[in-house]
Design a protein around this motif. Structure first.
Motif, PDB file in Angstrom:
ATOM      1  N   GLU A 184       2.149   1.866  -3.577  1.00 17.41           N
ATOM      2  CA  GLU A 184       1.090   2.145  -4.525  1.00 17.41           C
ATOM      3  C   GLU A 184       0.584   3.612  -4.132  1.00 17.41           C
ATOM      4  O   GLU A 184       0.374   4.454  -4.925  1.00 17.41           O
ATOM      5  CB  GLU A 184      -0.088   1.344  -4.361  1.00 17.41           C
ATOM      6  N   TRP A 185       0.689   3.997  -2.955  1.00 19.30           N
ATOM      7  CA  TRP A 185       0.180   5.325  -2.493  1.00 19.30           C
ATOM      8  C   TRP A 185       1.166   6.437  -3.082  1.00 19.30           C
ATOM      9  O   TRP A 185       0.903   7.547  -3.661  1.00 19.30           O
ATOM     10  CB  TRP A 185       0.084   5.617  -0.927  1.00 19.30           C
ATOM     11  N   ARG A 243       0.875  -1.168  -0.048  1.00 22.28           N
ATOM     12  CA  ARG A 243      -0.041  -0.068  -0.062  1.00 22.28           C
ATOM     13  C   ARG A 243       0.899   1.251  -0.113  1.00 22.28           C
ATOM     14  O   ARG A 243       0.517   2.197  -0.679  1.00 22.28           O
ATOM     15  CB  ARG A 243      -0.879   0.028   1.357  1.00 22.28           C
ATOM     16  N   MET A 283      -0.013   9.003   4.642  1.00 20.46           N
ATOM     17  CA  MET A 283      -1.179   8.558   3.799  1.00 20.46           C
ATOM     18  C   MET A 283      -2.113   7.896   4.698  1.00 20.46           C
ATOM     19  O   MET A 283      -3.247   7.938   4.589  1.00 20.46           O
ATOM     20  CB  MET A 283      -0.910   7.214   3.024  1.00 20.46           C
ATOM     21  N   GLN A 293       3.204   6.010  -5.602  1.00 24.09           N
ATOM     22  CA  GLN A 293       3.153   6.220  -6.892  1.00 24.09           C
ATOM     23  C   GLN A 293       2.116   6.991  -7.595  1.00 24.09           C
ATOM     24  O   GLN A 293       1.794   7.725  -8.377  1.00 24.09           O
ATOM     25  CB  GLN A 293       3.046   4.550  -7.759  1.00 24.09           C
ATOM     26  N   ARG A 294       0.823   6.730  -6.645  1.00 27.97           N
ATOM     27  CA  ARG A 294      -0.277   7.554  -7.100  1.00 27.97           C
ATOM     28  C   ARG A 294       0.113   8.972  -6.770  1.00 27.97           C
ATOM     29  O   ARG A 294      -0.636  10.078  -7.608  1.00 27.97           O
ATOM     30  CB  ARG A 294      -1.563   7.134  -6.220  1.00 27.97           C
ATOM     31  N   GLN A 295       0.594   9.367  -5.954  1.00 27.32           N
ATOM     32  CA  GLN A 295       1.049  10.791  -5.581  1.00 27.32           C
ATOM     33  C   GLN A 295       2.128  11.292  -6.317  1.00 27.32           C
ATOM     34  O   GLN A 295       2.505  12.498  -5.944  1.00 27.32           O
ATOM     35  CB  GLN A 295       1.324  11.048  -3.902  1.00 27.32           C
ATOM     36  N   HIS A 296       2.568  10.247  -7.311  1.00 31.22           N
ATOM     37  CA  HIS A 296       3.974  10.711  -7.963  1.00 31.22           C
ATOM     38  C   HIS A 296       5.019  11.141  -7.258  1.00 31.22           C
ATOM     39  O   HIS A 296       5.769  12.408  -7.534  1.00 31.22           O
ATOM     40  CB  HIS A 296       3.488  11.956  -8.974  1.00 31.22           C
TER      41      HIS A 296
END
Length: 425
Positions: free
Chosen positions: A97-98, A94, A316, A100-103
């Motif tokens: 992935e978090w 998690r 997060m 990556q989503r936040q760049h």
């Protein structure tokens, strides 16, 4: 522990005598040096050992190993104790992935936009100029106390007898930093202004825990807290907050975190407690103080090559964790009211002040541990992590925390499951 009336091992055995509670007839009969026996939380629980004291209806076998114990606990659908984040690597997935989503990109020794932005966010939230992310709270607090000691004042630090510095750090304040503890106040209440004013030695700093864990999450009143801040300021004593559980204190005071922290010279907050991160802490204070803290973080070996995973796990989760606290405190109040309605149960404090509290029962730790495991198998509710023998013969204590682990089970069902423990009494 040269200045203490008790050795460290004796401190660890202390328990509150709960003057005026249902367990005791009068305040006059309570010992003056009471406290709460430290209870191992679920994360570090000891494998229950079968005893010969009986008390459980029908034969119930204890888990044969730590692995079986953990399997039993994790098989429950609701829990009344604090738990760790998801196991088996799910949390680490998690985090990635978090990010990556936040760049987000990682840092190098704490230098990176993401880490520094999170430090600024916490500094602003708590009302300070700057902040430094730390791998552990122990490191953060030792650094604060060392900086104050090196500023030229007395190398003494005022501590509550149940302070984390005293009970859980192997005397690191003395061994690593040559600080000397001056114990403030009795075990049975939080530190007050009068304790600082009447300290037997000159104080260089004072470290105050908000709330006090071993008192079931007790806090000073707003007026008492203001007086404590004022007294330290007038006496030029640096005031540090052990805010490991500060997040849970906000509903009690009904004020912003910045207002609660105002008047403290520095504050430490935890991200694995309540927030549920994989680890990490933050030390906040003035700009020069934090600049020096970064040097001491390096000296302590805490300047990790990459801090981003811990920071991401904290960032997060923070918003949701803080938003949930008022509801958790409300549930804790409802649950403790249900438990305290049974005359065989004593809750500390009452009324509850945060989402954590201690419960006292008559019986033996072994019998309650076996009954806890039986409840886990039959009701799938984990009602306690462990049971500590208090200084009162035949009375044990346990620490409970209302969190997301309580799930969708009703307060009435949670109380009913916990009260099943009394079948072992």
């Amino acid at each position: 522990m040269k200045d203490s009336r008790f050795s460290r091992s004796e401190f660890l055995a202390l328990s509150s005598l709960l003057a005026g509670s249902t367990l005791f007839p009068s305040k006059a009969e309570a010992a003056p040096d009471g406290g709460v026996a430290p209870v191992r939380p679920a994360r570090g629980a000891v494998v229950p050992t079968p005893g010969t004291d009986g008390g459980v209806a029908g034969p119930v076998s204890a888990p044969a190993s730590q692995a079986e114990y953990e399997q039993l606990r994790r098989g429950c659908t609701a829990s009344l104790v604090a738990g760790s984040t998801a196991e088996d690597g799910a949390e680490y997935v998690r985090i990635g992935e978090w990010m990556q989503r936040q760049h987000l990109s990682s840092d190098v020794y704490g230098n990176g936009d993401f880490v520094q932005a999170f430090e600024k966010r916490i500094a602003d939230l708590l009302g300070f100029e700057d902040a430094c992310f730390m791998p552990t709270g122990t490191m953060a607090q030792l650094i604060a106390l060392r900086i104050y000691a090196d500023a030229g004042g007395p190398r003494t630090v005022g501590l509550h007898p149940s302070s984390h510095h005293v009970l859980h750090e192997d005397d690191s304040y003395a061994v690593l930093h040559q600080l000397r503890a001056v114990f403030l106040g009795p075990w049975t209440r939080p530190v007050l202004a009068e304790d600082v004013a009447q300290a037997r030695d000159a104080l260089g700093s004072v470290s105050v825990e908000l709330p006090v864990r071993w008192l079931g999450g007790q806090l000073q009143t707003w007026e008492q807290l203001a007086a404590l801040k004022r007294t330290c300021r007038e006496r030029k004593v640096k005031l540090h907050m052990d805010g490991a559980r500060l997040w849970e204190s906000q509903p009690f005071y009904g004020r912003s975190y910045a207002d609660i922290c105002k008047g403290f010279d520095s504050v430490y907050v935890s991200f694995y407690k309540r927030v549920g991160a994989i680890g990490g802490a933050m030390l906040v204070g003035g700009r020069d103080f934090i600049r020096e803290s970064r040097v001491w973080r390096h000296r302590h070996g805490g300047n990790l090559y990459q801090l981003a995973p811990q920071v991401a796990s904290s960032a997060m989760r923070l918003d949701a964790a803080l938003a949930a606290i008022p509801g958790l405190v409300k549930r804790a109040k409802a649950l403790t009211a249900l438990l305290a309605a049974d005359p065989r149960v004593t809750v500390l404090p009452q009324p509850v002040q945060t989402n954590m509290f201690h419960v006292f029962l008559r019986g033996s730790p072994a019998a309650y541990s076996r009954q806890r495991d039986r409840i886990a198998r039959e009701d799938r509710v984990w009602v306690a992590g462990g049971f500590g023998q208090t200084r009162v013969p035949g009375v044990v204590s346990t620490e409970l925390q209302v969190g997301e682990g309580l799930g969708r089970i009703s307060d009435a069902d949670a109380a009913r499951a916990f009260l099943r423990l009394l079948e072992a009494a």
